[in-house]
Design a protein around this motif. Sequence first.
Motif, PDB file in Angstrom:
ATOM      1  N   SER A  96     -24.152   6.831 -51.282  1.00 40.27           N
ATOM      2  CA  SER A  96     -25.116   6.592 -50.210  1.00 40.27           C
ATOM      3  C   SER A  96     -24.382   6.332 -48.886  1.00 40.27           C
ATOM      4  N   LEU A  97     -24.640   5.179 -48.254  1.00 43.35           N
ATOM      5  CA  LEU A  97     -24.013   4.868 -46.963  1.00 43.35           C
ATOM      6  C   LEU A  97     -22.985   3.745 -47.083  1.00 43.35           C
ATOM      7  N   MET A  98     -22.454   3.545 -48.278  1.00 44.42           N
ATOM      8  CA  MET A  98     -21.481   2.475 -48.494  1.00 44.42           C
ATOM      9  C   MET A  98     -20.224   2.605 -47.619  1.00 44.42           C
ATOM     10  N   PRO A  99     -19.745   3.824 -47.322  1.00 40.06           N
ATOM     11  CA  PRO A  99     -18.577   3.924 -46.427  1.00 40.06           C
ATOM     12  C   PRO A  99     -18.846   3.383 -45.019  1.00 40.06           C
ATOM     13  N   TYR A 100     -20.130   3.239 -44.640  1.00 40.81           N
ATOM     14  CA  TYR A 100     -20.479   2.785 -43.287  1.00 40.81           C
ATOM     15  C   TYR A 100     -21.030   1.360 -43.297  1.00 40.81           C
ATOM     16  N   THR A 112     -19.536  -7.772 -53.174  1.00 43.61           N
ATOM     17  CA  THR A 112     -20.467  -7.330 -52.120  1.00 43.61           C
ATOM     18  C   THR A 112     -19.999  -7.789 -50.741  1.00 43.61           C
ATOM     19  N   LEU A 113     -20.362  -9.004 -50.318  1.00 44.29           N
ATOM     20  CA  LEU A 113     -20.091  -9.444 -48.955  1.00 44.29           C
ATOM     21  C   LEU A 113     -18.732 -10.096 -48.732  1.00 44.29           C
ATOM     22  N   LYS A 160     -20.523  -8.743 -42.803  1.00 42.10           N
ATOM     23  CA  LYS A 160     -21.448  -9.481 -43.685  1.00 42.10           C
ATOM     24  C   LYS A 160     -22.869  -9.439 -43.147  1.00 42.10           C
ATOM     25  N   TRP A 161     -23.005  -9.699 -41.833  1.00 38.13           N
ATOM     26  CA  TRP A 161     -24.339  -9.703 -41.231  1.00 38.13           C
ATOM     27  C   TRP A 161     -24.956  -8.300 -41.217  1.00 38.13           C
ATOM     28  N   LEU A 162     -24.136  -7.283 -40.928  1.00 37.37           N
ATOM     29  CA  LEU A 162     -24.640  -5.905 -40.926  1.00 37.37           C
ATOM     30  C   LEU A 162     -25.107  -5.490 -42.320  1.00 37.37           C
ATOM     31  N   ALA A 163     -24.302  -5.790 -43.329  1.00 34.14           N
ATOM     32  CA  ALA A 163     -24.657  -5.426 -44.706  1.00 34.14           C
ATOM     33  C   ALA A 163     -25.900  -6.177 -45.172  1.00 34.14           C
ATOM     34  N   SER A 164     -25.985  -7.460 -44.806  1.00 34.71           N
ATOM     35  CA  SER A 164     -27.159  -8.261 -45.178  1.00 34.71           C
ATOM     36  C   SER A 164     -28.419  -7.714 -44.517  1.00 34.71           C
ATOM     37  N   PHE A 211     -31.732   3.678 -49.121  1.00 34.79           N
ATOM     38  CA  PHE A 211     -30.307   3.734 -48.815  1.00 34.79           C
ATOM     39  C   PHE A 211     -29.660   2.415 -49.223  1.00 34.79           C
ATOM     40  N   ASN A 212     -28.357   2.422 -49.389  1.00 30.80           N
ATOM     41  CA  ASN A 212     -27.649   1.176 -49.641  1.00 30.80           C
ATOM     42  C   ASN A 212     -26.235   1.249 -49.093  1.00 30.80           C
ATOM     43  N   THR A 213     -25.758   0.115 -48.559  1.00 31.32           N
ATOM     44  CA  THR A 213     -24.372   0.003 -48.100  1.00 31.32           C
ATOM     45  C   THR A 213     -23.583  -0.937 -49.003  1.00 31.32           C
ATOM     46  N   LEU A 214     -24.271  -1.562 -49.959  1.00 31.74           N
ATOM     47  CA  LEU A 214     -23.641  -2.397 -50.973  1.00 31.74           C
ATOM     48  C   LEU A 214     -23.974  -1.831 -52.351  1.00 31.74           C
ATOM     49  N   ALA A 215     -23.101  -2.077 -53.322  1.00 35.94           N
ATOM     50  CA  ALA A 215     -23.352  -1.613 -54.689  1.00 35.94           C
ATOM     51  C   ALA A 215     -24.502  -2.418 -55.283  1.00 35.94           C
TER      52      ALA A 215
END
Length: 455
Positions: free
Chosen positions: A193-197, A265-266, A274-278, A290-294
């Motif tokens: 998904s978008l985990m690289p970003y 994860t964070l 951390k704030w962007l992923a949250s 979409f997901n940026t974390l597993a």
Amino acid sequence: MVNWDPAVAAIERHPKAAKKIMAAPPLILCGGFLLLIIIGTLLLKLPIATTQPISWLHSVFTATSAVTVTGLVVEDTGTAFTTFGQVVIAILIQCGGLGLMTFAIVTLVALGGRIGFLQRTVAIEAFNQTDASSIVSTAKSVLLFSLIVEIIGMLILAVHWSDTLGWKTSLFHGFFYTISAFNNAGFALSSDSLMPYVADPIVNFTISGLIIIGGLGFSVWIDLMKNRRWARLSPYSKMMITGTIVINLVALLAIYFIEYSNPNTLAPLSETGKWLASWFQAVTPRTAGFNTLAIEELRDATTALMLVLMFIGGGSLSTASGIKVVTFMLLVLATYAYLRRDEEVNVFKREIPKEVISKALALSMISIGVTWLAIFILLVSEKHAQMIDVVFEAVSALGTVGLSRGLTGSLSNTGEGIIIFLMFIGRLGPLTLAYFLASPRSKKVRYPKVKMTVG
């Protein structure tokens, strides 16, 4: 001056015929989506659509996931499908997200056609409107607004990715991800998904912005454009905006504090990361996918929170599904009013009709019932799967979210069939299913009221 509507006059002249026609919209909408899925299935089964042959079941699953803007995949979109196949998926997402009636009405008007009584009735059902006279303008506004937002989103992503991907690839990726995000589909061109970003602010805010704009609902944006002051907005728009802000902020803070020390994860990220992923994971369960974390590495508390977010979903007349934010808020307000022993449910100095509360309750109960039944069947058919994975998959499918803890790729044929059914019902809305099972009827006999012990 009193506006005369031929549709209303037709109902008054032929009430029995009108009753038959009023029963038709759910069936017509269902048939339209089924036809689109069939066309998509046939196109995705063509040799030029895939890098290697896929089964008919996987073709149906992918087409259904695209039309219902879910995003669950049994074939990797980036490697299993050619550019032609990916374009087909994008078109299916666009048609499913904006709705068949939007394109049908705008095309008909452009060709000089007239919107008849039946078409208006179907459009009212599709757009969740009460005024037939505004259907054409609503359809045009929806299409124009969507195209403007998608063009802006595509250009931002294309420019941002041009240095690393090149202009040709970045334009296509911008096109695909913008359509997928705005329509809350969650289809990605990479398996992670978008985990690289995960710490990329441009990608995070652009994608999450598209998700929120699409999930807020077209009626809210139309209301905002017509009435640019908070006091003039409709109670529905106020509830939708307030609910979206509160739910997103609560989810942001909860995910941040729960996952802060999670090494999977964070924890490895910078404070900004951390704030962007949250933030991204707070927004994306609102039917985006979409997901940026597993997802499978999230803590159980976060998973439980995401189940609630997926079940709630977005707004009515939007690209999102779920029971909808306003439905959830109505249930909360009704519960609060009962605890206070209030005779009516009020919001923004307006009283909510009891039939609206009953509809919200019915929608929620049907959704819960369908989800539970699907979970039960999946637990029987997918004996290798853990219960949390099955529950997550079922709620994600019914909410047309597209997030998964890794179960989708290992589903049996029965399991894939159940998920296909859930995605389809989730996009049409559980109440549409109820229309097929029961038709309204007026009772000539009323019975004495009785007190019933509850709780």
